[in-house]
Write an enzyme that holds these catalytic residues in place. Structure first.
Site, short mmCIF file in Angstrom:
data_model
loop_
_atom_site.label_atom_id
_atom_site.label_comp_id
_atom_site.label_asym_id
_atom_site.label_seq_id
_atom_site.Cartn_x
_atom_site.Cartn_y
_atom_site.Cartn_z
N SER A 8 33.61 41.95 36.16
CA SER A 8 33.64 41.61 37.67
C SER A 8 34.87 41.81 38.37
O SER A 8 36.12 41.66 37.82
CB SER A 8 33.25 40.08 37.58
OG SER A 8 34.37 39.43 37.17
N CYS A 9 34.66 41.89 39.78
CA CYS A 9 36.00 42.11 40.52
C CYS A 9 35.64 41.25 41.70
O CYS A 9 34.58 40.86 42.03
CB CYS A 9 36.07 43.65 40.93
SG CYS A 9 34.72 44.24 41.99
N PRO A 10 36.56 40.96 42.64
CA PRO A 10 36.39 39.89 43.78
C PRO A 10 35.43 40.54 44.87
O PRO A 10 34.66 39.60 45.16
CB PRO A 10 37.75 40.18 44.39
CG PRO A 10 38.70 40.46 43.28
CD PRO A 10 38.07 41.30 42.39
N THR A 16 33.66 46.46 39.33
CA THR A 16 32.76 45.95 38.62
C THR A 16 31.94 47.01 37.70
O THR A 16 31.91 46.87 36.18
CB THR A 16 31.83 45.03 39.12
OG1 THR A 16 32.49 43.93 39.85
CG2 THR A 16 30.92 44.41 38.35
#
Length: 508
Positions: A8-10, A16
């Protein structure tokens, strides 16, 4: 070995899924099986419990708190940022193997408990102050972006429909359709009414932009106690004209005030009402007083001054601004500097009462064009000069075409990771060229994402494409020249192996 992983990424858009693919490929190359659950912006499909039970270890490639982490309790794990998985997936897999081999029952007992349910965020409490500030800010921005995307694209579509329905005056006319008409006299056969309802829906989505930004910055700082004062502070910022800058201030203010109050030592009888009544009441009151009485008007004046300055830019100043923002977009390809330029662009989309070709919308067009250049240029370079790239890079180049066209700058990351200075120098130059050309051509758009898929929503779209194409060619030419000056030994080894294989085949 068998591994399960979560990425997951921001923003949940590019890193992601790139991390997931990189881990799966690196695992297969090392003889291991890696099954990844992507917790991205599009949601996620949970891993099969049987797969989790059968796994030897877990890989967390996440910049946000992993949802439902208790599923993996008791298993060996490694916890890295999502960029580590993108840049060095073999190293992450090797670390996971080492973790499994050294794991003991004592490690399982000492493993941290799973986080409680709630919106995802990940802030390293042991990081430096600067890093934590960036993580708090990016949490707010990551939750804000979907509202900007939905609102911006809906408003852009409404303007396009309005110009068909009303003609040249449509952009103004659609904003004047009263709500009473839509509620009581909506005509499904009227293009004007469809344009108006689309505009109002987009406006409603945009109305959440600043409150969501402020609320989730506060949430990242203080967890759930920060949500109420954060959203209230963002709403106050909108009401007094403090806008995006006000949302930033109230987010941090609300977060720290809520965190401070939540740490008060109170009698047991009061503890039960603290999170429901006391913390939201007092923290919201403090934020409201500070904004209405003390700092709200100065921030609103600063926002007005920034808008006036932007609207006053013209000619060479706009071109220089486009070049600067383009260089920032091309510098770290989805990293902090890239996100600063992108955030600066999307904040302008929330400004009301602007003409369709206002500077704020031209900035958004310049940033998007610049962000498309790097992956497209690397894809082009792998086609024009195949012998300068490894087999893996040529395969990455095929995927980079679609990523670049979709405004996903991260498509160039595999190339930058393998050859940082040549790719980044070329990217900065090519992206700055594209940004400056968009400013010079006067292209503008309200949609904050989409690349060529939102092309009909961009004014002077043909010149926008010219700017992207020129930037792409410039970057590709520079990277080819730099790589030609010093051939890659890995590429030379692969070519030699290919030649040997051809000779063996010919002999047979």
């Amino acid at each position: 070995m068998k591994f399960v992983a979560v990425s997951s990424c921001p923003t949940g858009i590019a890193h992601t899924y790139m991390a997931a693919e990189a881990l799966e490929q690196a695992g297969a190359a090392a003889g291991h099986q890696v099954v990844v659950e992507t917790q991205g912006a599009a949601g996620s499909v949970p891993l099969d419990p049987a797969v989790i039970a059968d796994a030897d270890g877990v890989i967390y490639a996440a910049d946000l708190e992993v949802r439902d982490k208790e599923r993996f309790a008791g298993k060996p794990f490694v916890d890295v940022g999502v960029k580590k998985a993108v840049h060095d997936a073999p190293g992450v897999v090797a670390a996971a193997v080492a973790a499994v081999e050294s794991w003991t029952p004592a490690d399982a007992a000492a493993a941290p408990a799973a986080a409680s349910g709630g919106p995802a965020t990940k802030v390293d409490s042991n990081a430096s102050v600067g890093t934590r500030i960036r993580q708090w800010l990016m949490t707010g921005v990551s939750y804000m972006i979907p509202f900007v995307a939905a609102g911006g694209i809906l408003i852009a579509i409404s303007f396009m429909l309005a110009q068909i329905a009303w003609g040249k005056t449509g952009v103004v006319d659609v904003t004047k359709v009263p709500l009473d008409h839509l509620l009581n006299s909506f005509d499904a056969g009227s293009l004007k009414d469809w344009a108006a309802v689309t505009f109002q829906t987009g406006n409603a989505a945009f109305a959440f932009l600043v409150p969501v930004l402020s609320g989730f910055i506060a949430y990242a700082i203080a967890d759930r106690p920060g949500l109420v004062p954060g959203f209230v502070g963002g709403a106050v910022s909108v009401a007094i004209g403090a806008g995006f800058l006000g949302g930033l201030v109230t987010g941090f203010l609300a977060g720290f005030v809520a965190l401070w109050i939540s740490r008060w030592r109170v009698p047991k009888g009061v503890r039960g009402v603290m999170p429901v009544v006391v913390i939201p009441l007092l923290s919201s009151l403090v934020v409201g007083i500070v904004m209405f009485v003390l700092i709200g008007q100065p921030i609103a004046a600063a926002m007005k001054g920034l808008s006036s300055w932007l609207n006053g830019l013209s000619g060479s100043n706009l071109i220089l601004l486009g070049a600067l923002l383009g260089a920032m977009m091309g510098f770290d390809l989805g990293g902090p500097i890239n996100k600063v330029a992108y955030t600066f662009a999307i904040t302008g989309l929330a400004t009301t009462g602007l003409a369709q070709d206002a500077v704020q919308y031209r900035i958004m067009a310049a940033v998007m064009a610049a962000g498309m250049v790097a992956p497209l240029a690397m894809a082009l370079a792998t086609v024009v000069r195949k012998h300068l790239f490894t087999h893996a890079e040529r395969e990455n180049g095929k995927a980079a075409w679609l990523l670049g066209l979709s405004f996903i700058s991260e498509g160039a990351i595999p190339f930058a990771a393998a050859d940082p200075w040549r790719v980044i120098v070329s990217s900065v130059v090519g992206s700055s060229v594209a940004g400056s050309l968009v400013m010079a051509f006067g292209s503008a758009q309200r949609a904050p994402h989409g690349g060529i898929w939102v092309l009909p929503l961009i004014t002077n779209w043909w010149l926008f494409l010219v700017a992207v194409a020129v930037g792409m060619v410039v970057m590709a030419a520079i990277v080819i020249a730099l790589k030609s000056a010093k051939p890659n030994p890995i590429v030379q080894a692969e070519e030699a192996a290919d030649e040997r294989a051809e000779l063996v085949g010919a002999t047979v």
